[in-house]
Enzyme design. Structure first.
Site, PDB file in Angstrom:
ATOM      1  N   HIS A   1       0.838  -1.205   0.000  1.00 58.18           N
ATOM      2  CA  HIS A   1       0.000   0.000   0.000  1.00 58.18           C
ATOM      3  C   HIS A   1       0.871   1.251   0.000  1.00 58.18           C
ATOM      4  O   HIS A   1       0.610   2.196  -0.755  1.00 58.18           O
ATOM      5  CB  HIS A   1      -0.900  -0.025   1.239  1.00 58.18           C
ATOM      6  CG  HIS A   1      -1.684   1.221   1.453  1.00 58.18           C
ATOM      7  ND1 HIS A   1      -2.985   1.379   1.014  1.00 58.18           N
ATOM      8  CD2 HIS A   1      -1.366   2.394   2.075  1.00 58.18           C
ATOM      9  CE1 HIS A   1      -3.427   2.573   1.349  1.00 58.18           C
ATOM     10  NE2 HIS A   1      -2.459   3.212   1.990  1.00 58.18           N
ATOM     11  N   GLU A   2       1.909   1.267   0.823  1.00 62.86           N
ATOM     12  CA  GLU A   2       2.775   2.443   0.911  1.00 62.86           C
ATOM     13  C   GLU A   2       3.605   2.630  -0.361  1.00 62.86           C
ATOM     14  O   GLU A   2       3.806   3.758  -0.822  1.00 62.86           O
ATOM     15  CB  GLU A   2       3.693   2.335   2.136  1.00 62.86           C
ATOM     16  CG  GLU A   2       2.973   2.219   3.469  1.00 62.86           C
ATOM     17  CD  GLU A   2       1.975   3.336   3.718  1.00 62.86           C
ATOM     18  OE1 GLU A   2       2.126   4.428   3.130  1.00 62.86           O
ATOM     19  OE2 GLU A   2       1.027   3.112   4.492  1.00 62.86           O
TER      20      GLU A   2
ATOM     21  N   HIS B   1       1.490   4.284  -2.899  1.00 69.53           N
ATOM     22  CA  HIS B   1       1.425   5.740  -2.709  1.00 69.53           C
ATOM     23  C   HIS B   1       2.586   6.418  -3.436  1.00 69.53           C
ATOM     24  O   HIS B   1       2.400   7.437  -4.115  1.00 69.53           O
ATOM     25  CB  HIS B   1       1.509   6.080  -1.217  1.00 69.53           C
ATOM     26  CG  HIS B   1       0.185   6.155  -0.529  1.00 69.53           C
ATOM     27  ND1 HIS B   1      -0.865   6.910  -1.007  1.00 69.53           N
ATOM     28  CD2 HIS B   1      -0.252   5.579   0.628  1.00 69.53           C
ATOM     29  CE1 HIS B   1      -1.895   6.804  -0.186  1.00 69.53           C
ATOM     30  NE2 HIS B   1      -1.563   6.000   0.808  1.00 69.53           N
TER      31      HIS B   1
ATOM     32  N   GLU C   1      -6.511   6.910  -1.150  1.00 76.30           N
ATOM     33  CA  GLU C   1      -6.353   5.689  -0.365  1.00 76.30           C
ATOM     34  C   GLU C   1      -6.911   4.482  -1.108  1.00 76.30           C
ATOM     35  O   GLU C   1      -6.326   3.396  -1.081  1.00 76.30           O
ATOM     36  CB  GLU C   1      -7.033   5.839   0.997  1.00 76.30           C
ATOM     37  CG  GLU C   1      -6.291   6.737   1.963  1.00 76.30           C
ATOM     38  CD  GLU C   1      -4.857   6.294   2.179  1.00 76.30           C
ATOM     39  OE1 GLU C   1      -4.621   5.097   2.450  1.00 76.30           O
ATOM     40  OE2 GLU C   1      -3.959   7.150   2.057  1.00 76.30           O
TER      41      GLU C   1
END
Length: 296
Positions: free
Chosen positions: A149-150, A153, A224
């Site tokens: 997930h990071e 980003h 997100e």
């Protein structure tokens, strides 16, 4: 929630006060009041004011996060233990899969919260950090989902995108506050006009900043979902869902005191309500899991 809103209000008070002091010292406020509003010149001035702070914050974001959170940067060739080795290997593997040109720095910060964040001014100067609480409460598959997930980003350029959006919001706040304040100052006695202008500018800056942050938070919630989707592609949908479910079981360990990096954390919600949603940078975990389940 109250702590984050209070910190936001205090931060904007300091920013607005700083702008008022600097523009007063430079004679900008009196120049605008005495010479009237020149739209093109004011717009250029507002752009400079609006983007200078945002771009500077982006430039120092990685360094600031390390200092604020007390992040220990893992030496990629000399990890101190198996956990650090695992983090470096997973982050670098996911980063290569995402096509990042330079491997992010990998760090750990000492906190009981179960969380992680990504930051940095560009894809070449990024940082992924996890909390000690996350390492203690999550299994390896969930950790991989969080890291994916990071990395998503970073790959999506969310740090730069959020900075540009904040710069645009700041520009409109500065421009509209001065225009409206100038108009209001013309409806009072001449000897009071300048002080009315300053007070109005201060008040409208705060009001428009609050409205602007709602726009920023709403956009952040959209990003997100994109990071969850990107994380699912990198690590697999099941690992991403597994990570979010483990976060659900650890909601009591979310720490929102570091608002400066809360936007790109894996999660920042403790309780879900209409009010908290408006002032949250993240959708509810339930909504994020439901979204991932719809992906093929």
């Amino acid at each position: 929630m109250l702590k984050r809103i209070s910190l936001f209000v205090l931060t904007n008070l300091l920013v607005v006060t700083t702008i008022i002091v600097i523009t007063s010292l430079l004679g900008v406020n009196r120049f605008i009041y005495e010479n009237g509003i020149y739209i093109s010149e004011l717009l250029i001035f507002s752009l400079v004011v609006g983007f200078t702070g945002s771009l500077f914050s982006l430039w120092i974001s990685r360094w600031m996060a390390i200092q604020l959170m007390g992040v220990y940067i893992i030496h990629p060739q000399q990890p101190r233990n198996n956990v650090e080795q695992m983090l470096v290997e997973k982050v670098h593997g996911l980063a290569k899969k995402a096509g990042l040109p330079v491997m992010p720095k990998v760090g750990i910060y000492d906190s009981p919260e179960v969380n992680a964040f990504a930051t940095g001014p560009s894809k070449r100067r990024s940082l992924v950090a996890v909390s000690t609480g996350l390492l203690q409460h999550m299994d390896e598959q969930a950790i991989e989902g969080v890291l994916a997930h990071e990395i998503a980003h970073i790959a999506n350029g969310d740090m730069v995108t959020m900075t540009l959006l904040q710069g645009i919001i700041n520009t409109f706040v500065e421009f509209l506050s001065r225009v409206i304040s100038f108009i209001i100052s013309k409806f009072v006695r001449e000897e009071l006009a300048h002080i009315v202008y300053l007070i109005s500018y201060f008040v409208f800056s705060m009001v428009f900043s609050l409205l602007g942050i709602l726009v920023v938070f709403a956009f952040s919630r959209k990003r997100e979902y994109a990071a969850d989707k990107g994380g699912a592609k990198l690590a697999g949908k099941e690992k991403m869902i597994h990570a979010l479910r483990q976060l659900q079981s650890s909601l009591g360990w979310i720490d929102n005191s570091h608002a400066a990096v809360s936007t790109l954390k894996i999660n920042n919600q403790q309780k879900h309500s209409l009010f908290s949603t408006l002032f949250s940078t993240h959708p509810s975990l339930e909504e994020r899991i439901e979204y991932l389940q719809t992906l093929k």
